[in-house]
Design an enzyme around this catalytic site. Structure first.
Site, PDB file in Angstrom:
ATOM      1  N   LYS A   1       0.819  -1.219   0.000  1.00  0.00           N
ATOM      2  CA  LYS A   1       0.000   0.000   0.000  1.00  0.00           C
ATOM      3  C   LYS A   1       0.853   1.270   0.000  1.00  0.00           C
ATOM      4  CE  LYS A   1      -4.108  -2.020   0.502  1.00  0.00           C
ATOM      5  NZ  LYS A   1      -5.134  -1.942  -0.544  1.00  0.00           N
TER       6      LYS A   1
ATOM      7  N   GLU B   1     -10.206   5.490   2.744  1.00  0.00           N
ATOM      8  CA  GLU B   1     -10.961   4.398   3.345  1.00  0.00           C
ATOM      9  C   GLU B   1      -9.977   3.259   3.600  1.00  0.00           C
ATOM     10  OE1 GLU B   1      -9.792   2.675  -0.050  1.00  0.00           O
ATOM     11  OE2 GLU B   1     -10.794   4.610  -0.116  1.00  0.00           O
TER      12      GLU B   1
ATOM     13  N   SER C   1       2.228  -9.652  -0.423  1.00  0.00           N
ATOM     14  CA  SER C   1       1.831  -8.235  -0.463  1.00  0.00           C
ATOM     15  C   SER C   1       1.928  -7.513   0.870  1.00  0.00           C
ATOM     16  CB  SER C   1       0.410  -8.112  -1.014  1.00  0.00           C
ATOM     17  OG  SER C   1      -0.477  -8.935  -0.271  1.00  0.00           O
TER      18      SER C   1
END
Length: 397
Positions: free
Chosen positions: A87, A109, A377
């Site tokens: 992210k 969000e 990830s």
């Protein structure tokens, strides 16, 4: 509607938003297109990725879990990135875009909390105010990440409406943005939503696949047979896939959350088991009832608990360039335990879905010589309490 870039991937994508948001999306697209051509912006982004986030991330060969098979398995270590997951890559890019547009606030969000943490750290670094919408259920199950966000100065707003999960947080964030877009940038956390977000997020994540390609060629002298990534909205997967799409010898495998099993209806696999509709500003496959209402998705991992999927994944699926499969909660949990016990790496439950499919490929054809890369990830620190409670209830600890 005139856009600088194509807002569609085949029939999927588009800009299905209230008219009030069109100027904000057009401004964002213009800023992105100009930034992509601006060497100064690119140098600043590259510097943050290297010296703040810690890129390039390692490509780690699994030493033990492939024993007795002819599979060679590598993990792309996005878990080692500052913030704990992939992210961080794209929020740094979006935060720089926000500054470029003269915005002073970030709206975001989050589901698992990883995008929230990334948004909070990027905002703190670049001097932006940050407010984050998070489903009330996710606030409960991801308390460490909630505290991390607040430590970095973000305001975390629990959302109690609907199922109190990611889709409801998305709705509230968009609602906020429609009234504050003149001063605020909406930092969408995945490769979904209205154009230009799917394209922006892909481009700000594509270094995952670019690095992987260079690293695997250096280590093995050839491209992998397949790259495998989990798919919720699909940002880590499109980041891995983007640089391999034209390499048709490389299989692209996206892994959706099968939850309690597809047959139970309690899953998050809209790509293979949903219907096309309009949701979250885009046309894409989604989980919906017979009369078109958005159905609740479910996954053990909060970050995959999303009832739709990014439009480029829908397109890659429709043309047969990528394959999409599902992995259940139990299979993901077994993969989580396997990596912990045999490689000394604690993966996120999201990433464990991708790992589980790679292990399944390995077990089903132990004699097959194959070179696989799993996009790991994120790291699993945020999930240890969830896993602890499940294993305790089963009497395994």
């Amino acid at each position: 509607m005139t856009t600088l870039l194509n807002p569609y991937f085949g029939e999927f994508g588009g800009m299905y938003v209230p008219q009030i948001l069109m100027p904000a999306l057009n401004q964002l697209e213009e800023a992105f297109v100009s930034a992509q051509k601006d060497p100064e912006f690119q140098a600043q982004f590259a510097d943050l990725l290297k010296n703040y986030a810690g890129r390039p991330t390692a490509l780690t060969k699994c030493q033990n879990i492939t024993a007795g098979t002819r599979t060679t398995l590598y993990l792309k270590r996005e878990d080692l990135l500052h913030g704990g997951a992939h992210k961080t890559n794209q929020v740094l890019g979006q935060a720089l875009l926000a500054k470029r547009m003269g915005k002073s606030e970030i709206i975001a969000e989050t589901g698992a909390g990883q995008h929230g943490v990334a948004s909070a750290l990027a905002s703190a670094l670049l001097g932006l105010k940050c407010r984050i919408y998070m489903g009330a259920k996710d606030v409960e199950r991801q308390s460490p990440n909630v505290f991390r966000m607040r430590l970095m100065g973000a305001e975390v707003i629990p959302v109690h409406s609907g199922s109190a999960t990611l889709k409801d947080a998305c709705n509230e964030a968009l609602r906020d943005w429609s009234g504050s877009y003149e001063t605020a940038h909406y930092m969408l956390g995945t490769a979904a939503g209205p154009h230009p977000y799917p394209t922006i997020v892909r481009e700000f994540q594509r270094m995952i696949g670019e690095e992987t390609k260079a690293q695997i060629l250096d280590k093995e002298g050839r491209l992998p047979d397949a790259v495998i990534a989990c798919v919720g909205g699909g940002s880590n997967a499109i980041g891995m896939f983007a640089d391999f799409i034209n390499d048709t010898s490389v299989g692209l495998i996206g892994v959706e959350p099968g939850g309690h099993g597809i047959e139970t209806g309690e899953h998050g696999a809209p790509l293979k088991h949903g219907r096309v509709g309009i949701y979250f500003g885009m046309k894409a496959p989604m989980m919906q009832t017979a009369d078109g209402q958005i159905e609740e998705s479910y996954s053990i991992s909060a970050g995959l608990d999303f009832p739709s999927v990014g439009p480029q994944h829908a397109y890659l699926n429709s043309i047969g360039r990528a394959d999409y499969v599902s992995i259940t909660d139990d299979e993901a949990l077994e993969a989580f335990k396997t990596l912990c016990r045999h490689e000394g790496i604690i993966p996120a439950l999201e990433s464990s879905h991708a790992l589980a499919h790679a292990l399944k490929m390995m077990r089903e054809q132990p004699e097959k010589e194959q070179l696989l890369v799993v996009n790991l990830s994120g790291r699993g620190d945020k999930d240890i309490f969830t896993v602890h409670d499940i294993l305790k209830a089963r009497g395994e600890i």
